[in-house]
Enzyme design. Structure first.
Site, PDB file in Angstrom:
ATOM      1  NE  ARG A 171      -0.462  -7.650   2.105  1.00  0.00           N
ATOM      2  CZ  ARG A 171      -0.681  -6.443   2.633  1.00  0.00           C
ATOM      3  NH1 ARG A 171      -0.212  -5.366   2.058  1.00  0.00           N
ATOM      4  NH2 ARG A 171      -1.404  -6.315   3.713  1.00  0.00           N
ATOM      5  CE1 TYR A 197      -7.166  -4.188   3.063  1.00  0.00           C
ATOM      6  CE2 TYR A 197      -7.442  -3.834   0.705  1.00  0.00           C
ATOM      7  CZ  TYR A 197      -6.667  -3.761   1.843  1.00  0.00           C
ATOM      8  OH  TYR A 197      -5.404  -3.238   1.771  1.00  0.00           O
TER       9      TYR A 197
HETATM   10 MG    MG Z   1      -2.119  -0.803   1.788  1.00  0.00          MG
END
Ligand code: MG
Length: 504
Positions: free
Chosen positions: A313, A254
């Site tokens: 998140r 990521y």
């Molecule tokens: Mg973003």
């Protein structure tokens, strides 16, 4: 939201239940209005489909959740005064602060810009004040291309961050995003209304102006913007709908997509301009650029724990936090009373993990020849290591936002002008962290090891390729690891069988 907190305090001091109830009703209504507004915008931008009853129920549920969810604590006045008082005890920083507050920004570049280019710099100043500041210091051949590069990726990220876009639709939007760069006239189709703030919305609405400026850039620079946008979007697609990151490898992937690729793109831009040159286009520099991005992104993810957890998140990888939370717990538990020690243990592991990129960042910066390009790259790096030092052993990460003092930030910006100065800054903060390491901390050794590689810096021999493995490569690597384990177990089994036979 600031208002929400003010109202809650008011209700407490008046001690009236009615006030409290009215406040939550108002809050709920506000959230419902907000949800309705977002939905209408979204529909208008996608051609307008009509509602079914069930999606209205869904909207109401989402509004309820939004109104009742926990929010980031805002700084109270006493805390603001406190941070000002602490700033006062750093006289050299106060000087920087005073200088910053009393001098007007350099308007030389600003005066020569007009039309779409002026728009790009104006919107950049709104969406990222700090980035707008450092970009002004760049050389003429890089200032506008990098401004455009940043705005295109910011627009892409705005789509990624919008939690109101249904996942399947978001995947389609991300996948097609780079194609928008081919046509300035139609590039904002379906983007109108997306964005958390008015400034982001404006960027997406007027995205065509950014694309217009992109078309004036050199072919090499345009190619970099197109290519990196495509690769980043494809990477983001893999993470749409994920509620958490599982493995450490996933965490690195990521970070590679959203930050490492930025570093890679910047180096490619440097490689094709006079200010730097072809030495920034080698394979080794590409790997180092990726790690420059990873260093910044890991620092940000570590710092933004509370915000991300409250938004649902969490980006801290499960493979790391599961070692620290109490049995059967979740990452959210780290901010709960009684888990302070576990929380700090987890924080320290992530800080050590981020610090491991630092020597590679020094190595990258050593390659740069132009002092303006150097300062542009070095400022975020020194901010990152200062932030890591500020966060180390600081429970504030779990209760609010940990930031470095504004005066310190300005002082670092002023100082980060040569490689020797930056190395000194890195060492200074490394020593500061080392001082705070508790030898009983589970990551004490890993942290000290990482710090020593900064303090006793020597040019790294091998530069790892992190987060850049293609799925097939990753699969092959996993297979190899498993095969090794199988071989080992088979040998052990044979040995055990042999022993058994001897006993029989
Ligand atoms: Mg973003």
């Amino acid at each position: 939201m600031g208002l929400g907190l003010g109202l809650a305090l008011g209700a407490m001091s008046i001690g009236s239940a009615w006030f409290g109830q009215r406040q939550s009703r108002e809050k709920l209504k506000k959230a419902m209005k907000e949800e309705a507004r977002k939905q209408i915008m979204l529909e208008m931008s996608s051609g307008g489909t009509t509602f079914s009853g069930s999606s209205l129920d869904e909207l109401q549920a989402r509004a309820m959740a939004a109104a009742t969810k926990e929010q980031m604590p805002k700084k109270s006045l006493s805390k603001k005064v406190g941070s000002f008082m602490s700033q006062l005890s750093y006289p050299d920083e106060m000087w920087q602060l005073a200088k910053y507050l009393t001098t007007s920004p350099n308007n030389k570049n600003k005066a020569t810009r007009e039309g779409d280019e002026a728009y790009c710099f104006a919107v950049l100043a709104k969406v990222s004040r700090s980035f707008a500041m450092v970009i002004e210091g760049l050389t003429d051949d890089l200032r506008t291309p990098i401004c455009v590069f940043y705005l295109v990726l910011r627009a892409l990220d705005t789509v990624e961050d919008d939690m109101d876009i249904p996942n399947e639709r978001k995947k389609v939007m991300l996948t097609g995003f780079a194609d928008r760069l081919n046509d300035a006239a139609s590039c904002n189709e379906g983007l109108v209304g997306i964005g958390d703030t008015e400034d982001y919305k404006d960027l997406l609405k007027q995205f065509g102006r950014v694309v217009n400026v992109m078309k004036t850039m050199s072919d090499a620079h345009q190619k970099v913007v197109m290519d990196i946008t495509k690769r980043m979007a494809d990477g983001m697609v893999k993470f749409v709908g994920k509620e958490s990151l599982e493995t450490h490898a996933e965490y690195e992937n990521y970070c590679h997509y959203v930050a490492g690729l930025v570093g890679i793109g910047l180096s490619q831009m440097f490689a094709s301009t006079e200010s730097e040159g072809a030495h920034m286009g080698t394979e080794k520099v590409e790997r180092l650029s990726n790690l420059m991005g990873l260093f910044l992104q890991k620092t940000n993810i570590t710092r933004d724990y509370l915000e991300d957890v409250l938004e649902g998140r969490p980006w801290w990888p499960k493979e790391v936090w599961s070692k620290h939370v109490p049995q059967g717990g979740v990452v959210k538990d780290l901010k709960e009373c009684g888990n302070e020690k576990a929380a700090l243990g987890c924080l320290h592991e992530l800080i050590a993990d981020a610090l491991e990129q630092a020597p590679f960042c020094l190595s990258y910066m050593k390659q740069l020849k132009n002092e303006n390009v150097f300062a542009f790259c070095a400022v975020p790096q020194v901010m990152a290591i200062a932030t890591l030092a500020e966060m180390y052993n600081n429970y504030g990460v779990f209760t609010g936002v940990v930031k470095i003092r504004k005066g310190l930030a300005l002082l670092l910006m002023e100082q980060a002008k040569s490689w020797d100065a930056v190395k000194k800054i890195f060492i200074k903060f490394a020593l500061e962290i080392e001082d705070k390491v508790d030898p009983n901390d589970p990551s004490a050794m890993r942290t000290i090891f990482a710090l020593r590689k900064i303090i006793d810096y020597s040019e790294p021999q091998k530069v790892p390729r992190k987060g850049t493995l293609e799925p097939e490569e990753a699969k092959a690597e996993a297979k190899l690891l498993l095969q090794k384990e199988v071989d080992h177990l088979e040998k052990e089994l044979d040995a055990a069988k042999e022993k058994l036979e001897q006993l029989a």
